[in-house]
Motif scaffolding. Structure first.
Motif, PDB file in Angstrom:
ATOM      1  N   GLY A 112      61.356  29.302  33.857  1.00 12.43           N
ATOM      2  CA  GLY A 112      61.981  29.467  35.164  1.00 12.43           C
ATOM      3  C   GLY A 112      62.255  30.907  35.537  1.00 12.43           C
ATOM      4  N   GLY A 113      62.761  31.691  34.581  1.00 10.15           N
ATOM      5  CA  GLY A 113      63.043  33.098  34.853  1.00 10.15           C
ATOM      6  C   GLY A 113      61.793  33.858  35.241  1.00 10.15           C
ATOM      7  N   THR A 114      60.694  33.560  34.565  1.00  9.13           N
ATOM      8  CA  THR A 114      59.420  34.213  34.880  1.00  9.13           C
ATOM      9  C   THR A 114      58.943  33.828  36.275  1.00  9.13           C
ATOM     10  N   LEU A 115      59.121  32.561  36.633  1.00  5.93           N
ATOM     11  CA  LEU A 115      58.708  32.106  37.959  1.00  5.93           C
ATOM     12  C   LEU A 115      59.492  32.821  39.054  1.00  5.93           C
ATOM     13  N   ILE A 116      60.794  33.005  38.838  1.00  4.67           N
ATOM     14  CA  ILE A 116      61.623  33.683  39.838  1.00  4.67           C
ATOM     15  C   ILE A 116      61.190  35.132  40.002  1.00  4.67           C
ATOM     16  N   MET A 117      60.948  35.813  38.882  1.00  8.06           N
ATOM     17  CA  MET A 117      60.523  37.208  38.964  1.00  8.06           C
ATOM     18  C   MET A 117      59.129  37.321  39.583  1.00  8.06           C
ATOM     19  N   THR A 118      58.268  36.347  39.304  1.00  8.57           N
ATOM     20  CA  THR A 118      56.928  36.354  39.906  1.00  8.57           C
ATOM     21  C   THR A 118      57.019  36.164  41.412  1.00  8.57           C
ATOM     22  N   ALA A 119      57.894  35.246  41.850  1.00 10.07           N
ATOM     23  CA  ALA A 119      58.081  35.029  43.289  1.00 10.07           C
ATOM     24  C   ALA A 119      58.658  36.273  43.952  1.00 10.07           C
ATOM     25  N   PHE A 120      59.592  36.928  43.269  1.00  7.20           N
ATOM     26  CA  PHE A 120      60.178  38.159  43.817  1.00  7.20           C
ATOM     27  C   PHE A 120      59.111  39.248  43.947  1.00  7.20           C
ATOM     28  N   GLY A 121      58.312  39.424  42.893  1.00 12.10           N
ATOM     29  CA  GLY A 121      57.254  40.433  42.935  1.00 12.10           C
ATOM     30  C   GLY A 121      56.199  40.113  43.975  1.00 12.10           C
ATOM     31  N   GLY A 122      55.843  38.827  44.089  1.00 14.95           N
ATOM     32  CA  GLY A 122      54.858  38.429  45.091  1.00 14.95           C
ATOM     33  C   GLY A 122      55.358  38.661  46.502  1.00 14.95           C
ATOM     34  N   THR A 123      56.634  38.374  46.723  1.00 15.83           N
ATOM     35  CA  THR A 123      57.226  38.609  48.039  1.00 15.83           C
ATOM     36  C   THR A 123      57.238  40.092  48.378  1.00 15.83           C
ATOM     37  N   ALA A 124      57.586  40.913  47.395  1.00 16.29           N
ATOM     38  CA  ALA A 124      57.601  42.359  47.611  1.00 16.29           C
ATOM     39  C   ALA A 124      56.202  42.870  47.961  1.00 16.29           C
ATOM     40  N   CYS A 125      55.185  42.334  47.302  1.00 16.06           N
ATOM     41  CA  CYS A 125      53.809  42.758  47.581  1.00 16.06           C
ATOM     42  C   CYS A 125      53.383  42.346  48.997  1.00 16.06           C
ATOM     43  N   VAL A 126      53.728  41.112  49.372  1.00 18.94           N
ATOM     44  CA  VAL A 126      53.390  40.643  50.722  1.00 18.94           C
ATOM     45  C   VAL A 126      54.054  41.526  51.770  1.00 18.94           C
ATOM     46  N   PHE A 127      55.335  41.833  51.551  1.00 21.00           N
ATOM     47  CA  PHE A 127      56.051  42.673  52.508  1.00 21.00           C
ATOM     48  C   PHE A 127      55.414  44.059  52.594  1.00 21.00           C
ATOM     49  N   ALA A 128      55.105  44.652  51.442  1.00 20.44           N
ATOM     50  CA  ALA A 128      54.532  46.000  51.428  1.00 20.44           C
ATOM     51  C   ALA A 128      53.198  46.038  52.164  1.00 20.44           C
ATOM     52  N   VAL A 129      52.355  45.040  51.926  1.00 23.05           N
ATOM     53  CA  VAL A 129      51.031  45.010  52.554  1.00 23.05           C
ATOM     54  C   VAL A 129      51.161  44.806  54.063  1.00 23.05           C
ATOM     55  N   MET A 130      51.950  43.821  54.468  1.00 21.67           N
ATOM     56  CA  MET A 130      52.091  43.516  55.894  1.00 21.67           C
ATOM     57  C   MET A 130      52.768  44.649  56.660  1.00 21.67           C
ATOM     58  N   ALA A 131      53.801  45.234  56.070  1.00 20.26           N
ATOM     59  CA  ALA A 131      54.488  46.343  56.737  1.00 20.26           C
ATOM     60  C   ALA A 131      53.569  47.554  56.861  1.00 20.26           C
ATOM     61  N   SER A 132      52.754  47.795  55.844  1.00 21.05           N
ATOM     62  CA  SER A 132      51.816  48.919  55.896  1.00 21.05           C
ATOM     63  C   SER A 132      50.773  48.717  56.985  1.00 21.05           C
ATOM     64  N   ILE A 133      50.264  47.486  57.083  1.00 17.09           N
ATOM     65  CA  ILE A 133      49.292  47.193  58.144  1.00 17.09           C
ATOM     66  C   ILE A 133      49.926  47.386  59.517  1.00 17.09           C
ATOM     67  N   ALA A 134      51.154  46.886  59.671  1.00 19.67           N
ATOM     68  CA  ALA A 134      51.832  46.956  60.966  1.00 19.67           C
ATOM     69  C   ALA A 134      52.089  48.389  61.413  1.00 19.67           C
ATOM     70  N   THR A 135      52.315  49.289  60.454  1.00 23.83           N
ATOM     71  CA  THR A 135      52.639  50.672  60.811  1.00 23.83           C
ATOM     72  C   THR A 135      51.407  51.568  60.929  1.00 23.83           C
ATOM     73  N   THR A 136      50.254  51.092  60.492  1.00 25.15           N
ATOM     74  CA  THR A 136      49.064  51.955  60.515  1.00 25.15           C
ATOM     75  C   THR A 136      47.968  51.469  61.462  1.00 25.15           C
ATOM     76  N   THR A 137      47.913  50.160  61.698  1.00 22.60           N
ATOM     77  CA  THR A 137      46.824  49.642  62.522  1.00 22.60           C
ATOM     78  C   THR A 137      47.058  49.910  64.005  1.00 22.60           C
ATOM     79  N   LYS A 138      45.975  49.966  64.752  1.00 19.39           N
ATOM     80  CA  LYS A 138      46.054  50.114  66.202  1.00 19.39           C
ATOM     81  C   LYS A 138      45.977  48.757  66.901  1.00 19.39           C
TER      82      LYS A 138
END
Length: 231
Positions: A112-138
């Protein structure tokens, strides 16, 4: 000679004067988003430690949802004052408490602990990718707003129905749809700040916080279904 034609330096200065406030809103939003994680984690820790949400049923969950919507309404009403900031942090604490049943269920797995940390890391990656696209794309994502809101309404109705139906297949479908919809919402919300459509960092933080929160919970549910281990 064209004395009324602005020089290039004047144009550049005007552009910088417009961009600077937007950058400030975006920076303040990111800082407040990071700060909001503290009461969220605290609320989740207290909820799990003291088993505060034990035995809560579908009606209890709906009552909690009404409280959450009340917070959202109040935050929007006081968004231009320190009261709005305090309400936002209190809201994130309540949302941490609402994580208790999901976290307790996940912690029931051997990994369970690993699953929670994996979900946290996955969420952080999704946010980083989407926010980067939003701030750089035209590309303009403003047209997605009405479609995304329609998707949220469908998710809410399906989620309420599944409280009573308890269908695992429907739960998987809802989680997958939620990850897609709220990932797109990050694009939409961050670009609104970049383009000057949102100038209040408390409102901006609330929107992005809800995006991140829903991605995390949906991803954690999927991980629990697909990768939960009793060993």
């Amino acid at each position: 000679m064209f004395p009324n034609t602005p020089s290039q330096s004047t144009i550049d200065l005007t552009k910088r004067s417009r961009v600077a406030p937007r950058n400030n809103v975006l920076r303040n939003t990111y800082w407040l988003l990071a700060l909001s994680m503290i009461p969220t984690v605290l609320g989740a820790y207290i909820g799990v430690s003291f088993n505060l949400m034990a035995g809560i049923g579908g009606l209890g969950f709906l009552a909690f949802m009404l409280v959450a919507f009340g917070f959202i309404f109040a935050i929007e009403k006081f968004k231009d004052s320190a009261v709005g900031l305090g309400l936002l942090l209190a809201f994130t604490f309540v949302m941490g408490l609402m994580l208790t049943p999901l976290l307790q269920h996940t912690l029931g797995y051997g990994n369970g602990g690993t699953l929670i940390m994996t979900a946290f890391g996955g969420t952080a990656c999704v946010f980083a990718v989407m926010a980067s696209i939003a701030t750089t794309t035209k590309r303009d994502f403003s047209g997605m707003g009405s479609w995304l809101m329609a998707g949220v309404i469908v998710l809410i109705l399906a989620g309420i129905a599944n409280i009573f139906l308890q269908m695992s297949v429907l739960s998987i479908v809802i989680s997958i749809m939620a990850i897609g919809i709220f990932s797109a919402f990050i694009l939409f919300d961050v670009q609104r700040i970049v383009n000057g459509g949102e100038t209040n960092y408390i409102t901006a933080t609330l929107s992005i916080y809800l995006d991140v929160y829903n991605i995390f919970t949906s991803l954690l549910r999927l991980l629990g279904i697909a990768g939960g281990s009793d060993d």
